[in-house]
Design a protein around this motif. Structure first.
Motif, mmCIF file in Angstrom:
data_model
loop_
_atom_site.group_PDB
_atom_site.id
_atom_site.type_symbol
_atom_site.label_atom_id
_atom_site.label_comp_id
_atom_site.label_asym_id
_atom_site.label_seq_id
_atom_site.Cartn_x
_atom_site.Cartn_y
_atom_site.Cartn_z
ATOM 1 N N GLU A 70 5.504 -12.104 -2.986
ATOM 2 C CA GLU A 70 4.214 -12.535 -3.712
ATOM 3 C C GLU A 70 4.749 -11.943 -5.103
ATOM 4 O OE1 GLU A 70 0.948 -11.536 -1.535
ATOM 5 O OE2 GLU A 70 -0.164 -11.555 -3.538
ATOM 6 N N GLU A 128 -6.911 -11.753 -6.265
ATOM 7 C CA GLU A 128 -5.891 -12.143 -5.294
ATOM 8 C C GLU A 128 -4.664 -11.197 -6.189
ATOM 9 O OE1 GLU A 128 -5.436 -16.526 -5.482
ATOM 10 O OE2 GLU A 128 -7.419 -16.809 -4.386
ATOM 11 N N ARG A 129 -4.415 -11.122 -7.333
ATOM 12 C CA ARG A 129 -3.334 -10.323 -7.592
ATOM 13 C C ARG A 129 -3.539 -8.827 -7.149
ATOM 14 N NH1 ARG A 129 -1.921 -12.485 -13.336
ATOM 15 N NH2 ARG A 129 -0.552 -14.002 -12.544
ATOM 16 N N LEU A 130 -4.792 -8.475 -6.899
ATOM 17 C CA LEU A 130 -4.871 -7.101 -6.492
ATOM 18 C C LEU A 130 -4.711 -7.054 -4.977
ATOM 19 C CD1 LEU A 130 -8.004 -6.182 -8.658
ATOM 20 C CD2 LEU A 130 -5.879 -5.079 -8.709
ATOM 21 N N GLY A 131 -4.534 -8.091 -4.223
ATOM 22 C CA GLY A 131 -4.336 -8.037 -2.850
ATOM 23 C C GLY A 131 -5.829 -8.286 -2.188
ATOM 24 N N LEU A 132 -6.940 -8.559 -2.809
ATOM 25 C CA LEU A 132 -8.215 -8.474 -2.292
ATOM 26 C C LEU A 132 -8.395 -10.075 -2.034
ATOM 27 C CD1 LEU A 132 -9.932 -5.995 -4.529
ATOM 28 C CD2 LEU A 132 -8.795 -5.742 -2.327
ATOM 29 N N LYS A 133 -7.735 -10.686 -1.076
ATOM 30 C CA LYS A 133 -7.694 -11.998 -0.879
ATOM 31 C C LYS A 133 -9.040 -12.443 0.016
ATOM 32 C CE LYS A 133 -2.820 -12.296 -1.702
ATOM 33 N NZ LYS A 133 -1.705 -12.805 -1.516
ATOM 34 N N LEU A 152 -5.492 -0.307 -1.806
ATOM 35 C CA LEU A 152 -5.112 -1.704 -1.986
ATOM 36 C C LEU A 152 -3.962 -2.133 -1.068
ATOM 37 C CD1 LEU A 152 -5.205 -1.956 -5.672
ATOM 38 C CD2 LEU A 152 -6.967 -2.759 -4.162
ATOM 39 N N PRO A 153 -3.989 -3.380 -0.446
ATOM 40 C CA PRO A 153 -2.850 -3.833 0.377
ATOM 41 C C PRO A 153 -1.516 -3.843 -0.637
ATOM 42 C CG PRO A 153 -4.517 -5.457 0.215
ATOM 43 C CD PRO A 153 -5.182 -4.314 -0.693
ATOM 44 N N ARG A 200 -8.083 -14.901 -9.641
ATOM 45 C CA ARG A 200 -6.796 -14.617 -9.741
ATOM 46 C C ARG A 200 -6.393 -13.338 -9.709
ATOM 47 N NH1 ARG A 200 -2.161 -17.262 -13.534
ATOM 48 N NH2 ARG A 200 -2.837 -19.052 -12.176
ATOM 49 N N THR A 201 -7.463 -12.504 -10.406
ATOM 50 C CA THR A 201 -7.239 -10.997 -10.596
ATOM 51 C C THR A 201 -7.395 -10.396 -9.187
ATOM 52 O OG1 THR A 201 -8.239 -11.132 -12.831
ATOM 53 C CG2 THR A 201 -7.838 -8.805 -11.773
ATOM 54 N N ARG A 259 0.207 -4.160 -8.733
ATOM 55 C CA ARG A 259 -0.945 -3.882 -8.229
ATOM 56 C C ARG A 259 -1.852 -2.861 -8.795
ATOM 57 N NH1 ARG A 259 -1.160 -6.485 -2.513
ATOM 58 N NH2 ARG A 259 -1.407 -8.663 -3.490
ATOM 59 N N LEU A 313 -2.701 -3.055 -12.438
ATOM 60 C CA LEU A 313 -3.818 -3.824 -12.690
ATOM 61 C C LEU A 313 -4.997 -3.462 -12.308
ATOM 62 C CD1 LEU A 313 -3.633 -6.883 -13.520
ATOM 63 C CD2 LEU A 313 -3.614 -7.690 -11.204
ATOM 64 N N TRP A 314 -4.817 -2.522 -11.221
ATOM 65 C CA TRP A 314 -6.268 -1.999 -10.627
ATOM 66 C C TRP A 314 -6.699 -0.912 -11.797
ATOM 67 C CZ3 TRP A 314 -9.784 -2.775 -7.381
ATOM 68 C CH2 TRP A 314 -10.602 -1.936 -7.085
ATOM 69 N N ASN A 338 4.212 -13.958 -8.765
ATOM 70 C CA ASN A 338 3.667 -13.551 -9.679
ATOM 71 C C ASN A 338 4.520 -13.335 -11.136
ATOM 72 O OD1 ASN A 338 0.634 -12.898 -9.493
ATOM 73 N ND2 ASN A 338 1.521 -11.978 -7.363
ATOM 74 N N MET A 362 1.639 -5.134 -1.940
ATOM 75 C CA MET A 362 2.030 -6.503 -2.471
ATOM 76 C C MET A 362 3.560 -6.866 -1.768
ATOM 77 S SD MET A 362 2.290 -8.687 -6.039
ATOM 78 C CE MET A 362 0.812 -9.272 -6.577
ATOM 79 N N LEU A 418 -15.419 -1.343 -7.540
ATOM 80 C CA LEU A 418 -15.106 -2.595 -8.035
ATOM 81 C C LEU A 418 -16.029 -2.875 -9.349
ATOM 82 C CD1 LEU A 418 -15.656 -4.956 -5.050
ATOM 83 C CD2 LEU A 418 -13.703 -4.764 -6.410
ATOM 84 N N GLU A 473 -0.730 -17.799 -3.661
ATOM 85 C CA GLU A 473 -0.930 -18.101 -5.245
ATOM 86 C C GLU A 473 -0.063 -19.498 -5.472
ATOM 87 O OE1 GLU A 473 -1.773 -15.368 -8.126
ATOM 88 O OE2 GLU A 473 -1.548 -13.717 -6.698
#
Lengths: 514, 1093
Positions: free
Chosen positions: B925, A181-186, B918-919, A178-179, B883, B886-887, B929, B921, A199, B1057
């Protein structure tokens, strides 16, 4: 095997594949759905959902208890069977198998042929599969679970092949998934594009994406641990010349038994089922097998059990080899029963049962078994002697060594009332003189003989088992009576005056004391 | 408490067949009696036992349940009703000795027995009782014992001499002739053993049920207790059906050889000189200051309160009312009761910040209660029915229930414990009974039916507490009821319904006494820490006339108090419940529009639909509004007549009797205020009294019988009586039947007028808050969650629609609670899923934060909490989107909180060399979330992203519905907010859909429901094709569904998601399943307010 549980269940049931069946397991808040048939899935049932919720969507769902142990046992069996493709097979999760096919594929053509072969053979067995082949086990798992059906074999360039798969294909814990995915690393590709150190400092758990990626791409080894093949205790004997005379199997038995017993001793086992296999020169086999009531590795006993059957084996063109194999063995610790070497009573009975069973056939030897019922004729039953002992052993160990080896009734609750030694198979009607309505009997006539009652005790009142008997069944008042000659009987009056279940009460003789 | 009696029990009333009192003393008295309160042992209730005893010629009967006195009051009241003498006792099962029957000889002995049981119960967790012989010996004074031998007599001689040594007064050993076969020799042997120890045997039949045909049920409860099936129970069951009440003659016959055993029972019973009537209740004394009598003090406080409210000019109406009430209170000597309640309410008011409270129920009929500050319904403006509260004939102590803020009720409870002591205060018990569902499940299990079959059987009972399990319904479920096994199961389940299953704790009924409470009733530990509760339920307490105060919790009070505080802080005005401006027209305008989201009681969909029809314009309209959307009026079909009359479509008339039978206005007096339509419970009862000429005894019987579903037969009789008498007196049969149906509905969910008035007051206060201070109101609602009908997402949406600016959760701006910022609503950290208060406090204390790292290093916020905050997108104030935050948050390392480590930690990994890309969001999405992490999104509505898709298909939005004419076909789609299928709506299902513009109300008729059940029940995003139905007059718009589609998969387009369910709390888990499976207090069907107990 994505539908293992359902398919296994479908093999052994009358329901068709179009029936909306869900297999359920007990959850903390009621039944959970474990697996669903296709028809059930179409009606909204999903594995992991609560049965009540699924029923709210479609009340016609049929719920059947799942059998995860049975499923696991099947996977284990399949793992052994998969040995036909690879020497190294490992169970993977609840429904998967991993095969190390390094250097194997050419035996079946190529990797594609191998995959097709696996799929076909499983399909014949009634199991649908998703087979993927890849340079690493993790990559194969990812493809098998998330790959596109047309591209499940990957021989090189794993990274590219995996790039489009979701990160979930890396088998990470849900939280990490989930994390990511939330980070966009799908996808795995996106994940692989991130700098490794960045990472690494963000995922420090044991199950982290960096490791998982390494395993999938072969940067980190992931060896397989194959299913240990448990071989049954087995002794073999090869003859130089084919033997045709009938004594040969028995002689072979004499040589094989000590060998087998030694193996059994080493592994602390005792046999419950034993087979002597004679291999004929023409490639066919002859088998003699016996079962025992309790685990045993006593050479004499085993010899006596098998000898007759062994002698009856048809040698055909002659046996060139024999094998003695314990098909079913149970744990048996070494023990000394007593100072003198005599076997205990329990063993004696067990051996007698074994020998009788061998002679008469196992279903012919039965032992009486007490049942819990207040009704005398239902208070005992018969059970198959050899098989019923399994339960007996469990209770025995808990309750300390008694001579009897019958299965016990539930402890703590004792039966009340005295019971006669002999119970008539069918109660016999008798004529009784007694003071109505509920007075004690004075005199009765049984089989045309008149008995004057000298002493009487009772009544013991036993009511019908209302849950299985019709509502017209009447209660019984049992009396223990002694006639003038000192003979004791067990008689009963069925019914009471005015109980609304028939006319006058009737009397019966039901048993004899002494 | 309203008359929501639920399981209020039957009272034994003598009928013609019963022998008249006084009853001659019988030769034999049964002392070994187990009632159903020997849980899962006794199988006949007290009424059955007593009725049978009476018919068999007993003049007295004992009660001896296992280690409990829980059933004695029922036995007492049944005996008193029949004219029998109850002998109160219990059976003591000891840990180290054979069992004993213990019968107190006098009041002191009873007190000791009760203390002994309390001691045993306090030692254990709950429900159990642990006592040793030494304990009994210590409390033995004044108690007569009977030794109770076990099955095996071999050791009994030794055991008995031990018992005799310990209990000096022990003179009796119980002996039973139970047709065991060896009874003769056994009793002979017992007789010998008893004699040897200076005792005598005493005959008893070990009664478990009143008649032999109850044996199957007793076997079944045994199986339930032992967790076995009937087929495998074996020797756990008794071999015969002899443990029933036998006549004295029969006992004399069985004990013909031992006449002294029978005589002993009579002597034993005659030696007992205790009755529960002696438990005279004494009020606590500390509420009265020295030098004043309670009455003087009450009068003092009352006038003081009156002057505070009205100054020197107390309205004449109130003045006379007060004088009248005070006189009656003095006459009945209830002053101390009022003082006790006043004391608790005064305590709540004395705290800083104070705890809001308000009396509910019939207390609102009292001007004294108003002056004491217990209730808030102004007697000057409403008509009080004081006699409903206290009446001279009933002489029952009044019943005052007070609601407190739900978050702070525990403070009040602990105050009561502190002030009166744990030995003088306790919470009443609630007896949990078998309900149809639980009964069928348990019996089905015992009878060996599969889970499937029992589920099918259970599902045939949709919701109501019906005694008869309907055959037709079982057939619907595909079960063959002609199967004798199933038939038997159903019959047994029917018998089990209404049997007590276990004791639980009442929601807030407190008992206070002057003497130690343990001398009156045993007290045990509650399931909750620091709670102790007694063995009797509220009916028992009422029976004995003991003071009870219900200390209840109400979420709306919490919300209102929070609103008051917010208003004071931001607007500088201090409001109180009693000072809110009355009758503001704009508030009613708002309610007439059905704009009532969040408002107490009238926020459910049914109420929202009713508001525009009823068009409330004054306080009394709200009282009716609250009471009318209830099962009673709905079942009695009273709603539409009332609405018609109110809107003038139908003339207001009053049914009247033939002139010969009574005055034509006899109903006008009762129904005048409600336009001739009975709406309140007391009106319906009053009709029974005045129009059907019920005696007060009959009326009481009616009320109790309605509430108890074990007495269906009784109801038929009463129905014939009431309808019949009304018809003979000249009333329209149809009207009479409707009145009766309404009483039937009230039986379980009654709503008396005074209670409705108390609630209506809160409706008005909350409406006023919503109208005047929408931001503060939304803020208070959010901070009081969970409560009410709607989820935070709807509350926020409603606030925004009312022009409130709502700001997102932010680590630099949000407190734990939601707050107001210059009139805007700032969401609090409490909205973040999984964030704990402690962590949030650290975030707040370490402010301002400039980086994610700051939260950890300065505030010491745990890393997992920071990650949750990042996932909730709470770092926007430092220019970090979800994002990025979170990172950064992932990179934090949780170090032990030691200075050394903290210092080392800063340097260990150094700055990051490469900035990861990061891409970005996408907004959709983000929205998903947001829903996942704070259950709502301020960024956009999920439907916005799908609008293009639906617009192409010509789907309309919710805001367009008012512009579409009636009867037009439309299609629309939206998130499913609420699904309801109220029991009273005959299978109609109501669904509320939400899109980015508003909500739409769907009606799904049963035929559509059945064919599209899966979609109705399962869809989270639903597309509906249907017909607009408009009520021209009140503007209520429904979309009648023709065809439904499950578009939940569309949510996948928003994000990879999973979009969480947007169903409000009241749906899905709760309302769907039939209410019977839930607690009785949740069993209201229509307005699903959860505030009510």
């Amino acid at each position: 095997m994505p539908h293992l549980a359902v398919e296994r269940w479908a093999r052994s049931s009358d329901f068709g594949p179009d029936d909306p069946i869900v297999l359920t397991v007990e959850g903390t808040h009621g039944l959970l759905i474990h697996a669903v048939t296709k028809a059930a899935a179409e009606r909204g049932a999903r594995a992991g959902a609560r049965l009540t919720d699924a029923r709210a969507l479609d009340p016609s769902l049929v719920a059947v208890p799942a059998d995860p142990q049975g499923d696991a046992a099947l996977v284990q069996r399949l793992a052994r069977w998969a040995g036909r493709w690879s020497p190294l097979v490992e169970m993977d999760g609840e429904d998967g198998l991993r095969l190390d096919v390094t250097g194997v594929a050419h035996l079946f053509g190529d990797e594609w042929d191998l995959a097709a072969d696996v799929q076909t053979r499983f399909a014949v067995a009634g199991l649908s599969t998703r087979v993927a082949i890849a340079p690493t086990a993790a990559a194969a798992w990812a493809l098998a679970h998330y790959g596109h059906a047309s591209a499940l074999v990957c021989t090189k360039d794993t990274g590219a092949k995996l790039a489009d798969l979701p990160v979930a294909a890396l088998r990470l814990p849900p939280e990490a998934n989930r994390t990511l995915e939330r980070l966009g690393l799908k996808t795995i590709g996106l994940l692989a594009g991130i700098e490794r150190r960045s990472l690494a400092r963000r995922f420090r758990e044991v199950d982290n994406p960096v490791d998982a990626l390494d395993r999938a791409l072969g940067r980190k080894p992931e060896p397989l641990t194959a299913v240990p093949a448990e071989r049954p205790p087995r002794a073999a004997l090869k003859l130089e010349e084919p033997a045709t005379h009938p004594e040969a199997p028995v002689q072979a038995l004499d040589r094989l038994i000590p060998d087998l017993v030694r193996q059994l001793q080493q592994r602390h086992l005792g046999v419950r089922r034993l087979a002597l296999i004679g291999f004929r020169v023409d490639g066919s086999t002859a088998i003699a097998s016996v079962a025992t009531a309790i685990p045993s590795r006593e050479p004499k006993h085993l010899q006596r059990l098998l000898a007759d059957k062994a002698a009856a084996l048809d040698p055909g063109f002659g046996f060139d080899a024999f094998a003695l194999q314990a098909d079913w063995a149970e744990g048996l610790a070494s023990a000394q029963e007593s100072l003198v070497g005599d076997p205990s009573g329990e063993q004696e009975v067990a051996r007698l049962v074994d020998r009788l069973s061998v002679q008469l056939g196992p279903e012919k030897v039965r032992r009486p078994q007490p049942l819990e019922s207040h009704l005398p004729e239902r208070a005992s039953g018969w059970a198959n002697a050899v098989s019923s002992l399994r339960g007996a052993k469990a209770t025995k160990q808990s309750s300390g060594g008694d001579l009897d080896c019958f299965p016990r009734i539930k402890s703590g609750v004792a039966m009340t009332g005295a019971r006669p030694q002999r119970l008539l198979d069918r109660p016999e009607a008798i004529a009784v003189v007694y003071a109505t309505p509920e007075g004690v009997p004075r005199r009765f006539v049984w089989r045309r003989a008149v008995h004057d009652i000298a002493r009487v005790e009772g009544p013991e009142r036993i009511a019908p088992e209302w849950w299985r008997q019709p509502s017209t069944a009447r209660l019984r008042d049992y009396y223990r009576v002694e006639d003038q000659a000192g003979r004791r009987y067990w008689i009963y009056r069925e019914g009471l005056i005015g109980d609304g279940r028939g006319g006058l009460p009737e009397w019966y003789m039901h048993g004899l004391f002494g | 408490m309203p008359e929501k009696v639920g399981f209020s029990r039957l009272r034994l009333v003598r009928d013609a067949e019963m022998p008249p009192p006084p009853i001659a003393p019988s030769a034999y008295v049964e002392l070994g009696v187990a009632t159903p309160f020997s849980f899962l042992r006794g199988a006949s209730d007290s009424i059955e036992l007593v009725t049978t005893a009476l018919l068999l010629g007993y003049d007295a009967i004992g009660v001896a349940d296992r280690n409990t006195l829980a059933g004695v009051v029922r036995m007492h009241s049944a005996c008193t009703g029949a004219g029998l003498r109850p002998l109160i006792g219990c059976r003591l099962d000891l840990t180290d000795a054979p069992s004993l029957l213990a019968y107190p000889i006098d009041r002191d002995g009873y007190g000791r027995l009760s203390r002994l049981l309390s001691l045993g119960k306090m030692r254990t967790e709950k429900g159990e009782c642990e006592l040793s012989l030494a304990d009994v010996a210590e409390y033995q004074q004044g108690i007569a014992f009977i030794a109770w031998p076990k099955g095996d007599l071999d050791d009994y001689e030794r055991e008995l001499s031990r018992l005799c040594d310990a209990l000096t007064s022990l003179r009796h050993v119980a002996a039973s002739w139970l047709y065991r076969g060896d009874d003769n020799s056994r009793i002979e042997r017992l007789d010998r053993i008893a004699r040897k120890n200076g005792c005598s045997i005493l005959a008893t039949n070990d009664v478990h049920y009143h008649a032999p045909d109850r044996r199957p049920l007793q076997d079944v409860v045994t199986c339930i207790r032992e967790k076995v099936t009937i087929a495998t129970a074996g020797y756990l069951l008794n071999p015969n059906a002899e443990r029933h009440l036998k006549s004295p003659e029969e006992m004399a016959r069985l004990f013909a050889r031992w006449p002294h055993a029978v005589k002993a029972t009579r002597e034993f019973a005659d030696g007992l000189n205790f009755s529960l009537d002696e438990l005279r209740y004494e009020y606590p004394k500390e509420t009265v200051p020295d030098g004043r009598s309670p009455q003087q003090h009450l009068e003092h406080l009352t006038w003081q309160g009156a002057h505070q409210r009205w100054g020197t000019s107390i309205p004449y109406k109130v003045l006379t009312q007060l004088n009248h009430e005070l006189k009656l209170i003095e006459k009945l000597d209830f002053a101390r009761y009022f003082l006790t309640v006043h004391d608790i309410v005064a305590f709540a008011r004395s705290l800083d910040p104070l705890i809001l409270c308000q009396g509910r129920g019939s207390a609102a009929n009292s001007a004294v209660c108003y002056c004491l500050g217990i209730t808030a319904v102004d007697p000057a403006t409403s008509d009080l029915l004081f006699e409903r509260f206290i009446s001279e004939e009933r002489r029952e102590p009044p019943d005052i229930d007070v609601d407190f803020e739900h978050e702070r009720r525990e403070e009040v409870i602990q105050h009561i414990y502190d002030k009166y002591g744990r030995d003088r205060a306790g919470i009443a018990a609630t007896v949990i009974h078998y309900r149809p569902r639980s009964a069928i499940r348990e019996v089905g299990k015992v009878m060996g039916l599969s889970e499937d079959v029992t589920a099918a059987l259970a599902s045939t009972i949709w919701g109501h507490m019906e005694a008869e399990l309907k055959d037709a319904r079982a057939n619907d479920a595909g079960l063959d009821l002609s199967d004798p096994h199933l038939k038997r199961t159903m019959k047994l389940a029917e018998q089990l319904i209404g049997m007590p299953r276990h004791l639980s704790q009442h929601v807030g009924g407190f008992i206070l006494t002057e003497r130690p409470l343990t001398e009156t009733v045993p007290i045990g530990n509650g399931a909750m820490e620091d709670r102790t509760f007694i063995e009797w339920d509220k009916d028992d307490i009422e029976e004995l006339g003991i003071l009870k105060i219900d200390v209840l919790a109400l979420g709306m009070l919490t919300c209102i108090r929070k609103c008051f505080d917010l208003i004071e802080e931001h607007h500088g005005e201090r409001w109180e419940l009693a000072t809110i401006p009355q009758e503001v027209p704009e508030v009613y305008d708002m309610l007439c529009r059905g704009d009532s989201l969040g408002v107490f009681q009238v926020e459910s969909r049914a109420q929202m639909n009713m508001l525009p029809r009823l068009k409330p314009r004054k306080f009394y309209d709200l009282v009716i509004e609250v009471a009318i959307v209830r099962p009673g009026p709905i079942q009695g079909d009273m709603v539409h007549p009332y609405l018609k009359r109110r809107s003038g479509k139908e003339p207001v008339t009053f049914p009247c009797p033939d002139p010969e039978h009574g005055p034509p206005d006899e109903l006008e007096k009762i129904l005048g205020r409600t336009l001739g339509v009975p709406i309140f419970q007391e009106q319906a009862m009053k009709i029974a009294l005045d129009a059907a000429k019920f005696s007060s005894e009959e009326a009481n019987q009616l009320r109790k019988a309605m509430a108890t579903f074990r007495s269906r037969g009784n109801i038929e009789v009463l129905q014939d009586k009431m309808v019949g008498r009304m018809v003979t007196r000249g009333y329209d049969p149809d009207f009479a039947q409707r009145c009766f149906d309404q009483i039937k509905g009230f039986g379980e969910y009654g709503f008396p007028e005074s209670h409705a008035a108390s609630f209506a007051h809160l409706v008005y206060v909350s409406s006023w808050l919503k109208w005047k201070y929408p931001a503060a109101f939304a803020c208070g609602l959010l901070n009081s969650q969970p409560m009410g009908f709607y989820a935070p997402a709807q509350i926020v949406r409603d606030a925004r629609e009312h022009g409130v600016e709502v700001r997102e959760v932010d680590v630099n701006h949000s407190d734990w609670d939601c707050t107001l910022e210059d009139g805007a609503l700032r969401l609090g950290l409490r909205q973040v899923e999984g964030l704990h208060r402690e962590a949030a406090d650290k975030v707040v204390s370490g402010r301002p934060h400039e980086s994610v790292e700051d939260l950890r290093s300065r505030g010491g916020t745990p890393v997992h909490a920071i990650q949750r905050l990042a996932a909730a997108d709470a770092f926007r104030s430092m220019k970090l989107d979800r994002r990025a935050a979170l990172w950064d948050a992932r990179a934090l390392k949780q170090a032990p909180d030691l200075p050394l480590f903290a210092a080392a930690d800063v340097r260990d990994e150094g700055a990051e060399a490469v900035i990861a890309k990061l891409p970005a969001m996408p907004l959709a999405e983000h929205v998903v979330n947001d829903y996942q992490t704070i259950r709502l999104s301020l960024k956009a509505h999920p439907m916005r992203f799908l609008r293009e898709h639906y617009a192409v298909q010509k789907f309309v939005t919710a805001d367009r519905l008012p512009n579409i004419r009636d009867g037009k076909r439309v299609s629309m789609s939206g998130l499913v907010l609420i699904r309801q299928r109220p029991g009273s709506a005959k299978g109609v299902c109501f669904i509320t859909l939400e899109d980015e513009t508003g909500v739409a109300n769907l009606v799904v008729w049963p035929d559509v429901f059945e064919t599209q059940r899966k979609i109705v029940m399962g869809a989270r995003l639903m597309a509906v094709h249907g017909i607009i139905q408009k009520d021209a007059e009140d503007g209520v718009i429904h979309l009648v569904a023709r065809k439904l589609e499950d578009h939940s998969h569309m949510l996948r387009h928003l994000s990879e998601e999973i979009m969480p369910s947007t169903l409000s709390q009241s749906d899905a888990a709760g309302s769907w399943r039939a209410p019977a499976a839930r607690h009785p207090r949740d069993a209201e069907i229509i307005p699903k307010s959860r505030d009510f107990h």
